[in-house]
Design a protein around this motif. Structure first.
Motif, PDB file in Angstrom:
ATOM      1  N   GLU A  74      -2.294   9.448   5.732  1.00 47.28           N
ATOM      2  CA  GLU A  74      -0.866   9.618   6.092  1.00 47.28           C
ATOM      3  C   GLU A  74       0.032   9.095   4.888  1.00 47.28           C
ATOM      4  OE1 GLU A  74      -0.462   7.672   9.787  1.00 47.28           O
ATOM      5  OE2 GLU A  74      -1.809   9.201  10.859  1.00 47.28           O
ATOM      6  N   LEU A  75      -0.273   7.844   4.227  1.00 48.81           N
ATOM      7  CA  LEU A  75       0.313   7.601   2.938  1.00 48.81           C
ATOM      8  C   LEU A  75       0.380   8.191   1.767  1.00 48.81           C
ATOM      9  CD1 LEU A  75      -0.198   3.673   4.079  1.00 48.81           C
ATOM     10  CD2 LEU A  75       2.020   5.051   4.550  1.00 48.81           C
ATOM     11  N   GLY A  76      -0.632   9.182   1.708  1.00 48.40           N
ATOM     12  CA  GLY A  76      -0.621  10.011   0.471  1.00 48.40           C
ATOM     13  C   GLY A  76      -1.975   9.554  -0.088  1.00 48.40           C
ATOM     14  N   TYR A  77      -2.985   8.818   0.305  1.00 39.95           N
ATOM     15  CA  TYR A  77      -4.050   8.441  -0.433  1.00 39.95           C
ATOM     16  C   TYR A  77      -4.953   9.651  -0.297  1.00 39.95           C
ATOM     17  CZ  TYR A  77      -2.582   3.636  -1.284  1.00 39.95           C
ATOM     18  OH  TYR A  77      -1.849   2.529  -1.919  1.00 39.95           O
ATOM     19  N   ARG A  78      -5.833  10.133  -1.369  1.00 38.61           N
ATOM     20  CA  ARG A  78      -6.703  11.007  -1.152  1.00 38.61           C
ATOM     21  C   ARG A  78      -8.035  10.599  -1.729  1.00 38.61           C
ATOM     22  NH1 ARG A  78      -3.389  12.240   1.375  1.00 38.61           N
ATOM     23  NH2 ARG A  78      -1.814  13.960   1.498  1.00 38.61           N
ATOM     24  N   GLN A  79      -8.472   9.450  -2.195  1.00 43.99           N
ATOM     25  CA  GLN A  79      -9.607   9.045  -2.428  1.00 43.99           C
ATOM     26  C   GLN A  79      -9.668   7.599  -1.837  1.00 43.99           C
ATOM     27  OE1 GLN A  79      -9.757   9.664  -6.920  1.00 43.99           O
ATOM     28  NE2 GLN A  79     -11.571  11.263  -6.184  1.00 43.99           N
ATOM     29  N   ALA A  80     -11.112   7.427  -1.505  1.00 39.87           N
ATOM     30  CA  ALA A  80     -11.317   6.175  -1.102  1.00 39.87           C
ATOM     31  C   ALA A  80     -12.850   5.691  -0.939  1.00 39.87           C
ATOM     32  CB  ALA A  80     -11.062   5.815   0.601  1.00 39.87           C
ATOM     33  N   GLN A  81     -13.169   4.350  -1.160  1.00 41.05           N
ATOM     34  CA  GLN A  81     -14.450   3.834  -0.876  1.00 41.05           C
ATOM     35  C   GLN A  81     -14.343   2.734   0.122  1.00 41.05           C
ATOM     36  OE1 GLN A  81     -14.576   2.527  -5.202  1.00 41.05           O
ATOM     37  NE2 GLN A  81     -16.265   1.774  -4.567  1.00 41.05           N
ATOM     38  N   GLY A  82     -15.780   2.521   0.600  1.00 42.38           N
ATOM     39  CA  GLY A  82     -15.798   1.485   1.413  1.00 42.38           C
ATOM     40  C   GLY A  82     -17.005   1.863   2.280  1.00 42.38           C
ATOM     41  N   PHE A  83     -17.325   0.532   3.168  1.00 39.63           N
ATOM     42  CA  PHE A  83     -18.692   0.417   4.041  1.00 39.63           C
ATOM     43  C   PHE A  83     -18.537   1.861   5.182  1.00 39.63           C
ATOM     44  CE2 PHE A  83     -19.978  -4.233   3.529  1.00 39.63           C
ATOM     45  CZ  PHE A  83     -20.259  -3.756   1.870  1.00 39.63           C
ATOM     46  N   LEU A  84     -17.237   1.959   5.284  1.00 39.77           N
ATOM     47  CA  LEU A  84     -17.096   3.318   6.559  1.00 39.77           C
ATOM     48  C   LEU A  84     -17.729   4.454   5.979  1.00 39.77           C
ATOM     49  CD1 LEU A  84     -15.642   4.525   8.979  1.00 39.77           C
ATOM     50  CD2 LEU A  84     -13.679   5.297   7.261  1.00 39.77           C
ATOM     51  N   PHE A  85     -17.788   4.696   4.812  1.00 37.60           N
ATOM     52  CA  PHE A  85     -18.467   5.982   4.182  1.00 37.60           C
ATOM     53  C   PHE A  85     -19.972   5.629   3.522  1.00 37.60           C
ATOM     54  CE2 PHE A  85     -13.826   5.823   3.262  1.00 37.60           C
ATOM     55  CZ  PHE A  85     -13.348   6.892   3.943  1.00 37.60           C
TER      56      PHE A  85
ATOM     57  N   ALA B 215       0.953  -1.104   0.123  1.00 44.39           N
ATOM     58  CA  ALA B 215       0.061   0.009  -0.235  1.00 44.39           C
ATOM     59  C   ALA B 215       0.965   1.277  -0.032  1.00 44.39           C
ATOM     60  CB  ALA B 215      -0.880  -0.111   1.219  1.00 44.39           C
ATOM     61  N   THR B 216       2.023   1.303   0.688  1.00 43.03           N
ATOM     62  CA  THR B 216       2.900   2.149   0.718  1.00 43.03           C
ATOM     63  C   THR B 216       3.555   2.617  -0.489  1.00 43.03           C
ATOM     64  OG1 THR B 216       3.368   2.097   3.191  1.00 43.03           O
ATOM     65  CG2 THR B 216       4.843   3.304   1.957  1.00 43.03           C
ATOM     66  N   ALA B 217       3.980   1.389  -1.145  1.00 39.09           N
ATOM     67  CA  ALA B 217       4.643   1.379  -2.367  1.00 39.09           C
ATOM     68  C   ALA B 217       3.777   1.863  -3.557  1.00 39.09           C
ATOM     69  CB  ALA B 217       5.395   0.274  -2.861  1.00 39.09           C
ATOM     70  N   LEU B 218       2.558   1.704  -3.564  1.00 42.08           N
ATOM     71  CA  LEU B 218       1.533   1.900  -4.789  1.00 42.08           C
ATOM     72  C   LEU B 218       1.510   3.466  -4.815  1.00 42.08           C
ATOM     73  CD1 LEU B 218      -0.781  -1.152  -4.848  1.00 42.08           C
ATOM     74  CD2 LEU B 218       0.935  -0.638  -6.207  1.00 42.08           C
TER      75      LEU B 218
END
Length: 741
Positions: free
Chosen positions: A709-720, A679-682
């Motif tokens: 913190e790792l630099g991701y700015r978009q996400a999706q999942g049940f949390l949202f 995840a960090t490398a990607l």
């Protein structure tokens, strides 16, 4: 002899010369025409034939090239003889016979002898003792038949032309030409796998009639001394020669690489005695009716002919047994690998008694290997794999090639399939290449219906991505369920039972919704919900995914247009649609997408097409389709990145705009550095290459924080948010700062 190429004008020239000669003869019976003019079509026609034979030689190899070269030399001698005869006609006085010098006669005999030599040296197929005996008997039958006919011809010739030296030389020349024709006929009827086109041989056969026919025409042309029998037939010799060369040219252009036993050639060979007997009987009947008696030569020849025919048929009966055994073996064995055929294998499985094992093996991605390395390497790979299976199987096993890249093994007893499961452990050597193949294997053990059961297991292994599947009753139930689902799919699509849900894609850390991913759902009329995991694979197998996918694309574009009108053009930056591997090999997909965007007036950059790594890993048609979609302006996202045929090179060759990091890597966040490594490398690679990253399957606030913190700015999942109907997305968009629920 320099190389020559087939010219399209050879045939029209030869045909025109033959027609011109006929017109000159017809005109010459009314008006005296110049003697030299009658010979022009003959010489031009022979020149075209020599050129045609040289072109046929240039387009051939080995014995075939030598044959056509020899024929070109032979026809060259005939051309020189025709020129010599033209000189004779113009310079020598007529003495009852048309002027014909010894030099000319010798040249005609030389040409005929060279042609016979070329034909006798032509390979004729199998060389077993029966075949050689049959060929010798065929030659003897035709020779005796020709001798009986020749005796009658000689009597007629002597009656017309006398017994002068010139007449006898003429007779010898004409008989030599006739012998050449007889040899051609024998080759046609007895050769099994002659490299020369059978059509070419049939066109060469009438040339042998030129000699006797020219002497017949000499008697008919006596009232018109400016006409000549040789000049009359030579243009047709040229035409037949050009047509023979043309037939050979077409045969070489369309030649097929594999040969099997030629049953039709065998049938033509056995026709020689019948044809010879019929022709001889007809000739003797005519002679008997016209003269009232038969000569000693004719009676003796007829008796000898009958003996030869009986001997020929006796050998043919013995040869038939060999032929039938050969045909039976071809029916039982695969031509390429020498293994048993599908027909023999299925019969062996059905006839076997007691417990046994059937193993079916399919070489994955064989078509891609065959396309990339070439058919020669593909054939060599199949042969090598067949040999490996034979070596791994027990001595009393039946190993078969069932067709294409599928093989089968029948083993006695059960629990014996283990060694076969390692058939791909080592690379196979194929035409200079070392190829490591992957396999789909279906195994069935027991006593009844094993072939069908092994087919079911193999199909499951191939479609489910498994390497080895052993048959059990649950497979049958799944097959029945799949068949039921397949039957319902089209009805459901027509009945409008499918609908779309949309899962928000949010911005980190705010949780503001920036896009959505469309997800298809199926609800039956009775309220039963069919899982996508159950019907999507079936749609892929049946091909209905193409029609279903087109409906999804159109529905997504229609919904995007509705949100755009209601909430403004910037309400959502992206609406994503999943496209399967089967859709990507459909060349019409870019047109479908372009039409849907235009129909609903949705900007192309608002649509994101999500594809899997596996679908485009092999390149080819799928990668070309993705490139065409990117050229429309559509965004391309690699879904479930890191779980398929992952290759960083794919990010360079495929026109990708975003990568969606699989949930399995998100689940490792907060653990050890090793668990977070991918995840960090990607995110670092994506940032360097200018790609967006979307983290999938985010279920906890801790995961969201760590991703940010790792630099991701978009996400999706049940949390949202879970997947929501369009109305729920409407409600979120109506908020001043739409955040996922």
């Amino acid at each position: 002899m320099t190389a020559a190429r087939w010219r399209a004008w050879y045939t029209p020239i030869a045909l025109c010369m033959a027609v011109a000669e006929v017109l000159l003869i017809l005109f010459g019976t009314v008006v005296r025409v110049p003697v030299w003019l009658v010979w022009v079509p003959a010489l031009v026609g022979l020149v075209a034939t020599v050129a045609g034979f040289r072109a046929a030689a240039a387009g051939a190899e080995g014995a075939l090239r030598a044959f056509w070269r020899r024929l070109a030399v032979a026809m060259g001698a005939v051309l020189v003889a025709a020129i010599s005869q033209t000189v004779d006609v113009l310079t020598m006085p007529s003495t009852g016979l048309p002027p014909l010098g010894a030099r000319t006669l010798l040249l005609y005999v030389a040409g005929a002898t060279l042609a016979v030599t070329a034909l006798l040296r032509l390979p004729g197929g199998a060389r077993s003792w029966r075949r050689l005996t049959t060929t010798l008997l065929d030659v003897a039958v035709v020779a005796v038949t020709g001798g009986i006919a020749g005796s009658q011809y000689v009597d007629w010739f002597v009656e017309r032309f006398g017994v002068s030296a010139q007449a006898w030389w003429l007779n010898i020349a004409m008989m030599a030409i006739a012998v050449a024709g007889v040899v051609v006929v024998v080759k046609i009827m007895s050769a099994r796998q002659s490299p020369v086109s059978r059509g070419a041989l049939w066109w060469l056969a009438p040339i042998g009639l030129a000699g006797p026919l020219s002497t017949v025409l000499m008697t008919l042309f006596k009232p018109w001394p400016h006409l000549n029998g040789s000049a009359a037939v030579l243009p047709f010799v040229g035409l037949c020669g050009v047509l023979a060369a043309r037939a050979q040219h077409r045969h070489v252009a369309g030649a097929r690489p594999h040969q099997v036993v030629d049953l039709s050639a065998h049938c033509r060979g056995t026709a020689i005695p019948l044809v010879a007997t019929v022709l001889t009987s007809a000739l003797l009947t005519v002679v008997r009716l016209s003269t009232g008696h038969l000569s000693t030569v004719q009676v003796t020849g007829t008796a000898l002919l009958l003996l030869l025919v009986v001997a020929r048929q006796a050998v043919a009966l013995a040869e038939n047994g060999t032929l039938l055994r050969t045909v039976a073996r071809q029916a039982m064995h695969d031509e390429l690998t020498g293994l048993y055929s599908r027909r023999w294998f299925t019969a062996a499985v059905a006839a076997a008694e007691g417990p046994r094992t059937v193993v079916l093996l399919d070489l994955k991605e064989f078509r891609e290997i065959n396309d990339s390395l070439g058919p020669v390497a593909g054939d060599a790979l199949l042969i090598a794999f067949g040999k490996r299976l034979t070596a791994l199987a027990a001595d009393d096993a039946v190993v078969a090639r069932l067709g294409g890249d599928e093989f089968g093994v029948l083993l006695p007893g059960t629990g014996q399939a283990g060694p076969l499961l390692t058939a791909n452990a080592e690379p196979l050597h194929a035409a200079g290449h070392d190829v490591l193949v992957d396999l789909s294997i279906g195994v069935a053990e027991g006593e009844a219906d094993l072939y069908r059961q092994a087919e079911i297991a193999l199909r499951e292994a191939a479609s489910g991505g498994h390497r080895v599947i052993r048959y059990d009753a649950s497979l049958e139930r799944r097959l029945t369920q799949r068949a039921t689902v397949a039957a319902d799919l089209r009805r459901a699509l027509l009945a409008g039972e499918f609908h779309l849900l949309y899962q928000p894609i949010v911005e980190l850390p705010s949780g503001r919704m920036t896009g959505v991913e469309s997800l298809i759902r199926w609800t039956r009329p009775d309220g039963e919900i069919v899982s996508p995991a159950d019907f999507i694979p079936v749609a892929e197998d049946t091909g209905l995914i193409v029609e279903l996918g087109a409906w999804i694309i159109d529905s997504v574009c229609a919904q995007a247009a509705a949100w755009q009108r209601q909430h403004g053009p910037d309400a959502l930056t992206s609406i994503a649609v999943n496209v399967s591997a089967r859709q990507l090999v459909d060349p019409a997909l870019p047109e479908i997408v372009a039409a849907a965007l235009a129909r609903h007036r949705v900007p192309a950059h608002r649509l994101t097409v999500e594809i899997t790594e596996t679908a485009v890993f092999g390149g080819g048609r799928a990668l070309a389709t993705v490139t065409a979609l990117a050229q429309l302006g559509v965004s391309i996202a690699l879904d479930d990145f890191g779980t398929g045929h992952s290759s960083l090179g794919l990010l360079r060759t495929c026109p990708v705009n975003a990568i969606k990091v699989d949930k399995s890597f998100v689940d490792g966040l907060g653990g050890t550095p090793q668990q977070e490594a991918i995840a960090t490398a990607l995110t670092g690679i994506a940032e360097t290459m200018g790609l967006r990253t979307v983290a999938e399957g985010v279920e906890t606030a801790a995961q969201a924080r760590r991703l940010f913190e790792l630099g991701y700015r978009q996400a999706q999942g049940f949390l949202f948010a879970r997947p929501l109907p369009p109305a729920a997305i409407d409600a979120l968009l109506a908020q001043p700062h739409p955040a996922a629920a």
